[in-house]
Design a protein around this motif. Structure first.
Motif, PDB file in Angstrom:
ATOM      1  N   ALA A 161       0.835  -1.200   0.000  1.00 41.83           N
ATOM      2  CA  ALA A 161       0.000   0.000   0.000  1.00 41.83           C
ATOM      3  C   ALA A 161       0.872   1.253   0.000  1.00 41.83           C
ATOM      4  N   LEU A 162       1.929   1.248   0.808  1.00 35.28           N
ATOM      5  CA  LEU A 162       2.851   2.376   0.845  1.00 35.28           C
ATOM      6  C   LEU A 162       3.527   2.570  -0.507  1.00 35.28           C
ATOM      7  N   GLN A 163       3.903   1.472  -1.148  1.00 34.74           N
ATOM      8  CA  GLN A 163       4.552   1.563  -2.455  1.00 34.74           C
ATOM      9  C   GLN A 163       3.625   2.193  -3.486  1.00 34.74           C
ATOM     10  N   ILE A 164       2.348   1.798  -3.488  1.00 39.55           N
ATOM     11  CA  ILE A 164       1.386   2.339  -4.441  1.00 39.55           C
ATOM     12  C   ILE A 164       1.178   3.829  -4.214  1.00 39.55           C
ATOM     13  N   VAL A 165       1.000   4.212  -2.950  1.00 34.50           N
ATOM     14  CA  VAL A 165       0.785   5.630  -2.637  1.00 34.50           C
ATOM     15  C   VAL A 165       2.021   6.453  -2.976  1.00 34.50           C
ATOM     16  N   ASP A 166       3.203   5.936  -2.659  1.00 36.44           N
ATOM     17  CA  ASP A 166       4.447   6.647  -2.950  1.00 36.44           C
ATOM     18  C   ASP A 166       4.625   6.829  -4.457  1.00 36.44           C
ATOM     19  N   LYS A 167       4.335   5.784  -5.233  1.00 32.83           N
ATOM     20  CA  LYS A 167       4.461   5.877  -6.681  1.00 32.83           C
ATOM     21  C   LYS A 167       3.477   6.877  -7.259  1.00 32.83           C
ATOM     22  N   ARG A 168       2.248   6.849  -6.770  1.00 29.53           N
ATOM     23  CA  ARG A 168       1.237   7.797  -7.261  1.00 29.53           C
ATOM     24  C   ARG A 168       1.618   9.218  -6.886  1.00 29.53           C
ATOM     25  N   ALA A 169       2.173   9.404  -5.704  1.00 32.56           N
ATOM     26  CA  ALA A 169       2.595  10.737  -5.283  1.00 32.56           C
ATOM     27  C   ALA A 169       3.715  11.264  -6.170  1.00 32.56           C
ATOM     28  N   ASP A 170       4.623  10.388  -6.578  1.00 30.60           N
ATOM     29  CA  ASP A 170       5.728  10.809  -7.445  1.00 30.60           C
ATOM     30  C   ASP A 170       5.254  11.218  -8.835  1.00 30.60           C
ATOM     31  N   LEU A 171       4.077  10.733  -9.244  1.00 31.91           N
ATOM     32  CA  LEU A 171       3.559  11.047 -10.574  1.00 31.91           C
ATOM     33  C   LEU A 171       2.757  12.344 -10.621  1.00 31.91           C
ATOM     34  N   ILE A 172       2.424  12.887  -9.465  1.00 30.67           N
ATOM     35  CA  ILE A 172       1.603  14.097  -9.434  1.00 30.67           C
ATOM     36  C   ILE A 172       2.245  15.258 -10.209  1.00 30.67           C
ATOM     37  N   PRO A 173       3.548  15.530 -10.051  1.00 28.09           N
ATOM     38  CA  PRO A 173       4.140  16.631 -10.832  1.00 28.09           C
ATOM     39  C   PRO A 173       4.049  16.418 -12.337  1.00 28.09           C
ATOM     40  N   ALA A 174       4.042  15.164 -12.796  1.00 27.41           N
ATOM     41  CA  ALA A 174       3.989  14.878 -14.230  1.00 27.41           C
ATOM     42  C   ALA A 174       2.619  15.190 -14.825  1.00 27.41           C
ATOM     43  N   GLU A 175       1.598  15.380 -13.986  1.00 23.56           N
ATOM     44  CA  GLU A 175       0.260  15.663 -14.485  1.00 23.56           C
ATOM     45  C   GLU A 175       0.204  16.972 -15.270  1.00 23.56           C
ATOM     46  N   SER A 176       1.125  17.881 -14.979  1.00 22.80           N
ATOM     47  CA  SER A 176       1.130  19.167 -15.672  1.00 22.80           C
ATOM     48  C   SER A 176       1.482  19.028 -17.153  1.00 22.80           C
ATOM     49  N   PHE A 177       2.063  17.877 -17.538  1.00 26.07           N
ATOM     50  CA  PHE A 177       2.438  17.664 -18.932  1.00 26.07           C
ATOM     51  C   PHE A 177       1.286  17.099 -19.759  1.00 26.07           C
ATOM     52  N   ILE A 178       0.208  16.679 -19.102  1.00 22.98           N
ATOM     53  CA  ILE A 178      -0.914  16.086 -19.828  1.00 22.98           C
ATOM     54  C   ILE A 178      -1.695  17.169 -20.549  1.00 22.98           C
ATOM     55  N   SER A 179      -1.924  16.939 -21.836  1.00 21.54           N
ATOM     56  CA  SER A 179      -2.689  17.896 -22.626  1.00 21.54           C
ATOM     57  C   SER A 179      -3.600  17.139 -23.582  1.00 21.54           C
ATOM     58  N   GLY A 180      -4.658  17.809 -24.026  1.00 23.61           N
ATOM     59  CA  GLY A 180      -5.581  17.183 -24.947  1.00 23.61           C
ATOM     60  C   GLY A 180      -6.378  16.075 -24.288  1.00 23.61           C
ATOM     61  N   ASP A 181      -6.751  15.081 -25.076  1.00 22.42           N
ATOM     62  CA  ASP A 181      -7.516  13.953 -24.581  1.00 22.42           C
ATOM     63  C   ASP A 181      -6.656  13.122 -23.640  1.00 22.42           C
ATOM     64  N   GLN A 182      -7.096  12.998 -22.402  1.00 24.37           N
ATOM     65  CA  GLN A 182      -6.279  12.336 -21.379  1.00 24.37           C
ATOM     66  C   GLN A 182      -6.033  10.865 -21.708  1.00 24.37           C
ATOM     67  N   TYR A 183      -7.053  10.177 -22.214  1.00 23.82           N
ATOM     68  CA  TYR A 183      -6.889   8.763 -22.554  1.00 23.82           C
ATOM     69  C   TYR A 183      -5.819   8.589 -23.630  1.00 23.82           C
ATOM     70  N   THR A 184      -5.905   9.385 -24.682  1.00 24.83           N
ATOM     71  CA  THR A 184      -4.943   9.293 -25.776  1.00 24.83           C
ATOM     72  C   THR A 184      -3.535   9.620 -25.296  1.00 24.83           C
ATOM     73  N   PHE A 185      -3.420  10.640 -24.475  1.00 27.29           N
ATOM     74  CA  PHE A 185      -2.109  11.034 -23.975  1.00 27.29           C
ATOM     75  C   PHE A 185      -1.485   9.915 -23.147  1.00 27.29           C
ATOM     76  N   MET A 186      -2.261   9.328 -22.243  1.00 23.38           N
ATOM     77  CA  MET A 186      -1.737   8.264 -21.398  1.00 23.38           C
ATOM     78  C   MET A 186      -1.377   7.026 -22.210  1.00 23.38           C
ATOM     79  N   ARG A 187      -2.176   6.727 -23.236  1.00 27.10           N
ATOM     80  CA  ARG A 187      -1.853   5.600 -24.106  1.00 27.10           C
ATOM     81  C   ARG A 187      -0.536   5.846 -24.825  1.00 27.10           C
TER      82      ARG A 187
END
Length: 220
Positions: A161-187
């Protein structure tokens, strides 16, 4: 909407993506944001380093399976240095010895053996994947030697559980790079990242990429 060969199940994948995004928005992301708020940077980095150190066993095993002798030596050296001198992996001292991490997983091993990726899949709770990547993840988790096997329940669940939360927390700054359709961008980000890893940093032409895409591959 035209169906692409790489994403023939897009209609279903988008439904799963919406489900995952709802869980993330209402549960995982708020917990991860709270974790970032209350956790000092040095502690956060130590937690990430600890889990990254455990993954060196996976890196070592898959490097051997791919006949990458140098990568196997690097993984073994990183695990040894960080475990002994880095207080069990809390500090990444291996970088001081010019031993940067070389991620290797069984999905990459299958690709090296010539196994086809298969279509893009969005898995419930697990997120972006492909049949090859999913099979590799299962193999890494249940069949290959792992330091996780030494952890008894219920501590195992707390650490996961700690690993999952820590990994998700590390990805929060990368959210600023998401643009356009979120599904397409993540794919796009996932497929490019997998290609980046499989080809040891060499990127081929991406059938999904557009001129407007600016992907930070190291963040996904």
């Amino acid at each position: 909407m035209p169906v692409s060969a790489e994403d023939p199940y897009e209609s279903w994948n988008r439904k799963v993506f919406t489900f995952n995004d709802t869980i993330d928005r209402w549960v995982l992301r708020p917990v991860a944001k709270g974790y970032r708020t209350v956790t000092p940077d040095i502690v956060d980095r130590g937690v990430s380093n600890f889990f990254n150190n455990l993954s060196e066993i996976r890196n070592f095993t898959n490097s051997l399976l791919q006949l990458k002798g140098e990568s196997a030596v690097v993984a073994f050296g990183r695990f040894t240095f960080n475990t002994v001198f880095g207080l069990g992996g809390i500090f990444d001292v291996a970088n001081a010895f010019d031993l940067p991490e070389r991620p290797e997983d069984f999905g990459q091993t299958l690709a090296t053996w010539g196994v086809d990726s298969g279509p893009y899949l969005m898995l419930p709770l697990l997120g972006p994947s492909t049949p090859r990547n999913f099979g590799g993840m299962l193999t890494d988790g249940f069949m290959l030697p792992s330091a996780w096997n030494t952890v008894d329940s219920p501590e195992w669940y707390y650490l996961r559980a700690l690993q999952i939360v820590d990994k998700r927390a590390d990805l929060i700054p990368a959210e600023s790079f998401i643009s356009g359709d979120q599904y397409t961008f993540m794919r796009n980000a996932f497929l490019q990242r997998r290609e980046f890893l499989i080809n040891d940093g060499k990127i081929k032409d991406d059938p999904f990429a557009s001129d407007d895409d600016e992907l930070m591959l190291e963040d996904f």
